[in-house]
Design a protein around this motif. Structure first.
Motif, short mmCIF file in Angstrom:
data_model
loop_
_atom_site.label_atom_id
_atom_site.label_comp_id
_atom_site.label_asym_id
_atom_site.label_seq_id
_atom_site.Cartn_x
_atom_site.Cartn_y
_atom_site.Cartn_z
N ARG A 128 -3.34 16.92 26.63
CA ARG A 128 -2.27 17.22 25.68
C ARG A 128 -2.38 16.28 24.49
O ARG A 128 -2.87 15.17 24.60
CB ARG A 128 -0.91 17.09 26.35
N GLU A 129 -1.88 16.76 23.36
CA GLU A 129 -1.96 16.02 22.10
C GLU A 129 -0.61 16.07 21.41
O GLU A 129 0.10 17.07 21.49
CB GLU A 129 -3.04 16.62 21.20
N VAL A 130 -0.26 14.99 20.72
CA VAL A 130 1.00 14.95 19.98
C VAL A 130 0.80 14.14 18.71
O VAL A 130 0.00 13.20 18.67
CB VAL A 130 2.12 14.33 20.85
N ASP A 131 1.50 14.55 17.66
CA ASP A 131 1.48 13.80 16.41
C ASP A 131 2.55 12.72 16.44
O ASP A 131 3.68 12.97 16.87
CB ASP A 131 1.73 14.74 15.21
N VAL A 132 2.20 11.54 15.97
CA VAL A 132 3.15 10.42 15.92
C VAL A 132 3.05 9.75 14.55
O VAL A 132 2.00 9.78 13.90
CB VAL A 132 2.88 9.37 17.02
N ALA A 133 4.14 9.16 14.12
CA ALA A 133 4.16 8.46 12.84
C ALA A 133 3.87 6.98 13.06
O ALA A 133 4.35 6.38 14.03
CB ALA A 133 5.52 8.63 12.16
N VAL A 134 3.11 6.40 12.16
CA VAL A 134 2.91 4.95 12.15
C VAL A 134 4.14 4.33 11.50
O VAL A 134 4.57 4.75 10.42
CB VAL A 134 1.64 4.56 11.39
N LEU A 135 4.74 3.34 12.16
CA LEU A 135 6.00 2.76 11.72
C LEU A 135 5.80 1.35 11.17
O LEU A 135 4.77 0.71 11.40
CB LEU A 135 6.99 2.72 12.89
N GLU A 136 6.80 0.87 10.46
CA GLU A 136 6.80 -0.52 10.01
C GLU A 136 6.87 -1.44 11.23
O GLU A 136 7.47 -1.11 12.26
CB GLU A 136 8.01 -0.78 9.11
N ASP A 137 6.26 -2.60 11.13
CA ASP A 137 6.24 -3.54 12.26
C ASP A 137 7.65 -3.90 12.73
O ASP A 137 7.88 -4.08 13.93
CB ASP A 137 5.50 -4.82 11.87
N TYR A 138 8.59 -3.99 11.82
CA TYR A 138 9.93 -4.45 12.20
C TYR A 138 10.61 -3.49 13.18
O TYR A 138 11.50 -3.89 13.92
CB TYR A 138 10.80 -4.67 10.97
N VAL A 139 10.18 -2.22 13.21
CA VAL A 139 10.78 -1.25 14.14
C VAL A 139 10.50 -1.69 15.58
O VAL A 139 11.38 -1.63 16.44
CB VAL A 139 10.24 0.16 13.88
N CYS A 140 9.30 -2.14 15.84
CA CYS A 140 8.98 -2.64 17.18
C CYS A 140 9.51 -4.05 17.40
O CYS A 140 9.99 -4.38 18.48
CB CYS A 140 7.46 -2.62 17.39
N LEU A 141 9.46 -4.86 16.35
CA LEU A 141 9.93 -6.25 16.50
C LEU A 141 11.42 -6.32 16.81
O LEU A 141 11.88 -7.23 17.51
CB LEU A 141 9.63 -7.03 15.22
N ARG A 142 12.20 -5.36 16.31
CA ARG A 142 13.64 -5.36 16.54
C ARG A 142 14.05 -4.53 17.74
O ARG A 142 15.23 -4.40 18.04
CB ARG A 142 14.36 -4.83 15.29
N ASN A 143 13.07 -3.96 18.44
CA ASN A 143 13.39 -3.15 19.60
C ASN A 143 14.04 -4.02 20.67
O ASN A 143 13.55 -5.12 20.96
CB ASN A 143 12.12 -2.50 20.15
N PRO A 144 15.13 -3.58 21.28
CA PRO A 144 15.82 -4.43 22.26
C PRO A 144 15.06 -4.64 23.56
O PRO A 144 15.39 -5.54 24.33
CB PRO A 144 17.12 -3.65 22.52
N ASP A 145 14.05 -3.82 23.82
CA ASP A 145 13.27 -3.97 25.05
C ASP A 145 12.51 -5.30 24.99
O ASP A 145 11.78 -5.57 24.06
CB ASP A 145 12.29 -2.81 25.19
#
Length: 214
Positions: A128-145
């Motif tokens: 299976r294949e899916v399209d994903v967007a490349v995000l700004e680093d801060y989106v992952c850096l601010r993730n609560p996980d």
């Protein structure tokens, strides 16, 4: 796209990979196990396509600075026991040049035989294949996980919008993040929260983290 089969005492596990030379597959270092087999021209794992090539792995070459705790530098080369037969079904995917990168907002694709949801224990039988967007680093850096405390902006890309509910998951590790016709990264890790949170891909070895592709 390469299917990397991992034979363990508890059964078979799955990783993805991609052919960068006729005798070399790039995948994730956390897929490093003793008994690995690479299969090419695989669509449905339940069927044996006549064009499928199944090749043992001769040598595993994980990144020398791979960190098993943080999963930083989660990159590994697999040298195949014999050369793959290149054809209309089997081809090489290029890596970016040193001056190439990928910008936030770019749409890329990921593919694999991984699990379809957190509630499903088994991976997909069909590629299976899916399209994903490349995000700004801060989106992952601010993730609560808490796992994102290991996020390294110089070697990792953040991809996969949680609002879309589509991302890579367990079993997709090692597959390519393809932007245009170039493998810009490798599926590595992400949050197990639901809905899906952005995932992380180590940038391809030749890419420059400070540059963006037009």
């Amino acid at each position: 796209m390469a299917y990397v089969k991992i034979a363990t005492s508890r059964g078979v596990k799955t990783c993805g990979g991609f052919l960068i030379r006729d005798d070399m597959v790039l995948t994730a270092a956390h897929c490093n196990k003793e008994h690995l087999t690479v299969s090419l021209v695989v669509h449905d794992l339940r069927l044996w396509e006549w064009s499928r090539q199944e090749i043992p792995v001769r040598r595993r070459i994980p990144h020398p600075q791979y960190d098993i705790n943080s999963l930083n530098n989660d990159v590994m080369l697999l040298q195949l026991a014999r050369r793959a037969r290149l054809s209309e079904w089997v081809g090489l995917i290029p890596l970016p040049s040193a001056w190439q990168g990928v910008c936030p907002g770019a749409m890329c694709s990921i593919a694999g035989w991984g699990r379809m949801s957190a509630r499903r224990a088994k991976g997909s039988d069909v590629l299976r294949e899916v399209d994903v967007a490349v995000l700004e680093d801060y989106v992952c850096l601010r993730n609560p996980d808490h796992i994102y405390r290991y996020y390294n902006t110089s070697t990792i890309l953040c991809a996969g919008d949680p609002k879309e509910g589509k991302d890579s998951f367990k079993g997709d590790s090692g597959g390519p993040l393809v932007c245009g016709k170039t493998a810009q990264g490798i599926v590595s890790w992400g949050s197990l929260n639901s809905p899906p949170s952005p995932g992380c891909t180590p940038e391809s070895p030749d890419s420059s983290p400070g540059s963006c592709r037009p």
